[in-house]
Write an enzyme that holds these catalytic residues in place. Structure first.
Site, PDB file in Angstrom:
ATOM      1  N   ASN A   8       0.869  -1.172   0.000  1.00  0.00           N
ATOM      2  CA  ASN A   8       0.000   0.000   0.000  1.00  0.00           C
ATOM      3  C   ASN A   8       0.909   1.227   0.000  1.00  0.00           C
ATOM      4  O   ASN A   8       1.424   1.620   1.041  1.00  0.00           O
ATOM      5  CB  ASN A   8      -0.896  -0.032   1.254  1.00  0.00           C
ATOM      6  CG  ASN A   8      -1.760   1.215   1.370  1.00  0.00           C
ATOM      7  OD1 ASN A   8      -1.849   2.011   0.426  1.00  0.00           O
ATOM      8  ND2 ASN A   8      -2.400   1.399   2.511  1.00  0.00           N
ATOM      9  N   TRP A   9       1.092   1.797  -1.196  1.00  0.00           N
ATOM     10  CA  TRP A   9       2.022   2.929  -1.318  1.00  0.00           C
ATOM     11  C   TRP A   9       1.434   4.211  -0.717  1.00  0.00           C
ATOM     12  O   TRP A   9       2.138   5.197  -0.589  1.00  0.00           O
ATOM     13  CB  TRP A   9       2.364   3.167  -2.787  1.00  0.00           C
ATOM     14  CG  TRP A   9       3.306   2.171  -3.390  1.00  0.00           C
ATOM     15  CD1 TRP A   9       3.841   1.063  -2.786  1.00  0.00           C
ATOM     16  CD2 TRP A   9       3.838   2.199  -4.726  1.00  0.00           C
ATOM     17  NE1 TRP A   9       4.660   0.405  -3.672  1.00  0.00           N
ATOM     18  CE2 TRP A   9       4.680   1.075  -4.868  1.00  0.00           C
ATOM     19  CE3 TRP A   9       3.677   3.050  -5.819  1.00  0.00           C
ATOM     20  CZ2 TRP A   9       5.360   0.802  -6.053  1.00  0.00           C
ATOM     21  CZ3 TRP A   9       4.348   2.783  -7.001  1.00  0.00           C
ATOM     22  CH2 TRP A   9       5.189   1.668  -7.118  1.00  0.00           C
ATOM     23  N   LYS A  10       0.144   4.205  -0.408  1.00  0.00           N
ATOM     24  CA  LYS A  10      -0.544   5.413   0.084  1.00  0.00           C
ATOM     25  C   LYS A  10      -0.284   6.558  -0.908  1.00  0.00           C
ATOM     26  O   LYS A  10      -0.245   6.303  -2.098  1.00  0.00           O
ATOM     27  CB  LYS A  10      -0.104   5.725   1.506  1.00  0.00           C
ATOM     28  CG  LYS A  10      -0.224   4.482   2.407  1.00  0.00           C
ATOM     29  CD  LYS A  10      -0.124   4.765   3.856  1.00  0.00           C
ATOM     30  CE  LYS A  10      -0.253   3.434   4.613  1.00  0.00           C
ATOM     31  NZ  LYS A  10      -0.316   3.598   6.048  1.00  0.00           N
ATOM     32  N   HIS A  87      -9.803   1.088   4.593  1.00  0.00           N
ATOM     33  CA  HIS A  87      -8.546   1.377   5.295  1.00  0.00           C
ATOM     34  C   HIS A  87      -8.800   2.426   6.381  1.00  0.00           C
ATOM     35  O   HIS A  87      -9.582   3.351   6.191  1.00  0.00           O
ATOM     36  CB  HIS A  87      -7.493   1.873   4.302  1.00  0.00           C
ATOM     37  CG  HIS A  87      -6.130   1.927   4.902  1.00  0.00           C
ATOM     38  ND1 HIS A  87      -5.729   2.959   5.716  1.00  0.00           N
ATOM     39  CD2 HIS A  87      -5.091   1.059   4.847  1.00  0.00           C
ATOM     40  CE1 HIS A  87      -4.489   2.727   6.120  1.00  0.00           C
ATOM     41  NE2 HIS A  87      -4.082   1.578   5.608  1.00  0.00           N
ATOM     42  N   GLU A  89      -7.182   4.888   7.341  1.00  0.00           N
ATOM     43  CA  GLU A  89      -6.936   6.292   6.968  1.00  0.00           C
ATOM     44  C   GLU A  89      -8.133   6.856   6.191  1.00  0.00           C
ATOM     45  O   GLU A  89      -8.447   8.040   6.294  1.00  0.00           O
ATOM     46  CB  GLU A  89      -5.639   6.404   6.152  1.00  0.00           C
ATOM     47  CG  GLU A  89      -4.425   6.262   7.063  1.00  0.00           C
ATOM     48  CD  GLU A  89      -3.177   5.703   6.403  1.00  0.00           C
ATOM     49  OE1 GLU A  89      -3.104   5.666   5.157  1.00  0.00           O
ATOM     50  OE2 GLU A  89      -2.265   5.280   7.146  1.00  0.00           O
ATOM     51  N   GLU A 155      -5.823  -4.820  10.587  1.00  0.00           N
ATOM     52  CA  GLU A 155      -4.854  -3.742  10.761  1.00  0.00           C
ATOM     53  C   GLU A 155      -5.223  -2.908  11.987  1.00  0.00           C
ATOM     54  O   GLU A 155      -6.015  -1.965  11.876  1.00  0.00           O
ATOM     55  CB  GLU A 155      -4.875  -2.819   9.536  1.00  0.00           C
ATOM     56  CG  GLU A 155      -4.376  -3.436   8.270  1.00  0.00           C
ATOM     57  CD  GLU A 155      -3.781  -2.367   7.353  1.00  0.00           C
ATOM     58  OE1 GLU A 155      -2.612  -2.506   7.003  1.00  0.00           O
ATOM     59  OE2 GLU A 155      -4.474  -1.403   7.020  1.00  0.00           O
ATOM     60  N   GLY A 161       1.881   2.632  10.779  1.00  0.00           N
ATOM     61  CA  GLY A 161       2.838   3.731  10.637  1.00  0.00           C
ATOM     62  C   GLY A 161       3.495   4.164  11.930  1.00  0.00           C
ATOM     63  O   GLY A 161       4.107   5.236  11.989  1.00  0.00           O
ATOM     64  N   SER A 201       2.902  -1.638  10.529  1.00  0.00           N
ATOM     65  CA  SER A 201       4.338  -1.615  10.841  1.00  0.00           C
ATOM     66  C   SER A 201       5.036  -2.932  10.528  1.00  0.00           C
ATOM     67  O   SER A 201       5.912  -3.384  11.285  1.00  0.00           O
ATOM     68  CB  SER A 201       4.574  -1.203  12.296  1.00  0.00           C
ATOM     69  OG  SER A 201       4.119   0.122  12.507  1.00  0.00           O
ATOM     70  N   GLY A 222       2.698  -0.997   4.350  1.00  0.00           N
ATOM     71  CA  GLY A 222       2.678   0.421   3.986  1.00  0.00           C
ATOM     72  C   GLY A 222       4.092   0.948   3.815  1.00  0.00           C
ATOM     73  O   GLY A 222       4.737   0.711   2.788  1.00  0.00           O
ATOM     74  N   GLY A 223       4.596   1.632   4.832  1.00  0.00           N
ATOM     75  CA  GLY A 223       5.902   2.293   4.772  1.00  0.00           C
ATOM     76  C   GLY A 223       7.017   1.445   4.166  1.00  0.00           C
ATOM     77  O   GLY A 223       7.754   1.921   3.287  1.00  0.00           O
TER      78      GLY A 223
HETATM   79  P1  PGA Z   1       2.407   0.626   7.673  1.00  0.00           P
HETATM   80  O1  PGA Z   1       0.973   0.776   6.973  1.00  0.00           O
HETATM   81  O2  PGA Z   1       3.019  -0.643   7.154  1.00  0.00           O
HETATM   82  O3  PGA Z   1       3.177   1.845   7.244  1.00  0.00           O
HETATM   83  O4  PGA Z   1       2.171   0.582   9.139  1.00  0.00           O
HETATM   84  C1  PGA Z   1       0.152  -0.318   6.760  1.00  0.00           C
HETATM   85  C2  PGA Z   1      -1.140   0.124   6.116  1.00  0.00           C
HETATM   86  O5  PGA Z   1      -1.595   1.231   6.412  1.00  0.00           O
HETATM   87  O6  PGA Z   1      -1.723  -0.599   5.299  1.00  0.00           O
END
Ligand code: PGA
Length: 240
Positions: A8-10, A87, A89, A155, A161, A201, A222-223
């Site tokens: 997930n590159w966001k 998600h 976010e 999640e 994050g 994370s 994500g990150g």
């Molecule tokens: P993260 O994000 O790996 O940066 O914690 C995961 C996600 O939001 O899908």
């Protein structure tokens, strides 16, 4: 069964050039026992070819006067196979409710997309209650047949994050909780076969422990998915 590793590159990276560079670096690496899904921002989807693609969001209508939105059939037409829905976010910054999430899931499965449906509790929440509500309401109108296109990503919001990943034990409990919810809504067979991913994370260091010990079918990253070498190491951790 193949593990699913979703990137997930966001809202990253900041240019087409960087997106292509990151994508190509991951593409060079091929592992037979993992299905790698890259979810870049919408604007890069049509330019990235050679790995399975997913979108990070979708709207539930097919077309029409919905400024700024993208429909499931548009994604399908672009050969995008997956879409992330629900998600945290999206829930937090864009006010997405369980009802909206449920409409998006319905429209996406009907269009033939595979859905990565995200659920998870906030810090201080009663996990069991929150996850049960999100699962039940999000899947409200989804038939057993349509459920074959749904993967659930656990999640916990506090782990996203933050560098504070969920313990393997807690993740395993959450996977079992989700399967129990699926059993209440559907059948034993669906509960046994539903794919559950972990996200929050995930790093190259901790990825293997989830795959080996937490009963998950894959990871939502994500990150760490923005760093090609680390993401490749996460993919490698599925081969054991
Ligand atoms: P993260 O994000 O790996 O940066 O914690 C995961 C996600 O939001 O899908």
């Amino acid at each position: 069964m193949k593990k699913i590793i979703v990137a997930n590159w966001k809202m990253n990276p900041a240019s087409q050039k960087e997106a292509k560079k990151l994508f190509d670096a991951v593409k060079k690496f091929h592992l037979k026992n993992a299905e790698v899904v890259i979810c870049p921002p919408f604007v890069y989807l049509s330019q990235l070819k050679g790995l399975t693609l997913g979108a990070q969001n979708v709207f539930y209508q097919e077309k029409g006067a919905f400024t700024g939105e993208v429909s499931p059939i548009m994604l399908k037409d672009l050969k995008v196979w997956y879409v992330i829905i629900g998600h945290s976010e999206r829930r937090k910054y864009f006010g997405e409710t369980d009802e909206l999430v449920s409409k998006k899931i319905k429209a996406s499965v009907q269009a033939g997309l595979k859905v990565i449906f995200c659920v998870g509790e906030n810090e201080g929440d009663e996990k069991q209650m929150v996850v049960e509500k999100q699962v039940t309401e999000g899947l409200k109108n989804i038939s057993s047949k349509e459920m074959k296109q749904v993967t659930i990503a656990y999640e916990p919001v506090w782990a996203i994050g933050t560098g504070k990943n969920c313990s393997v034990d807690e993740t395993l409990k959450s996977v079992l909780l989700i399967k129990k919810n699926i059993l209440n809504l559907y059948t034993r067979q669906l509960s046994d076969t539903i794919k559950v991913l972990y996200g929050g994370s995930v790093t190259a260091e901790n990825a293997g422990s989830y795959i080996k010990e937490a009963g998950v079918n894959g990871l939502l990253v994500g990150g760490a998915s923005l760093r090609a070498e680390e993401f490749i190491n996460i993919i490698k951790s599925t081969a054991y």
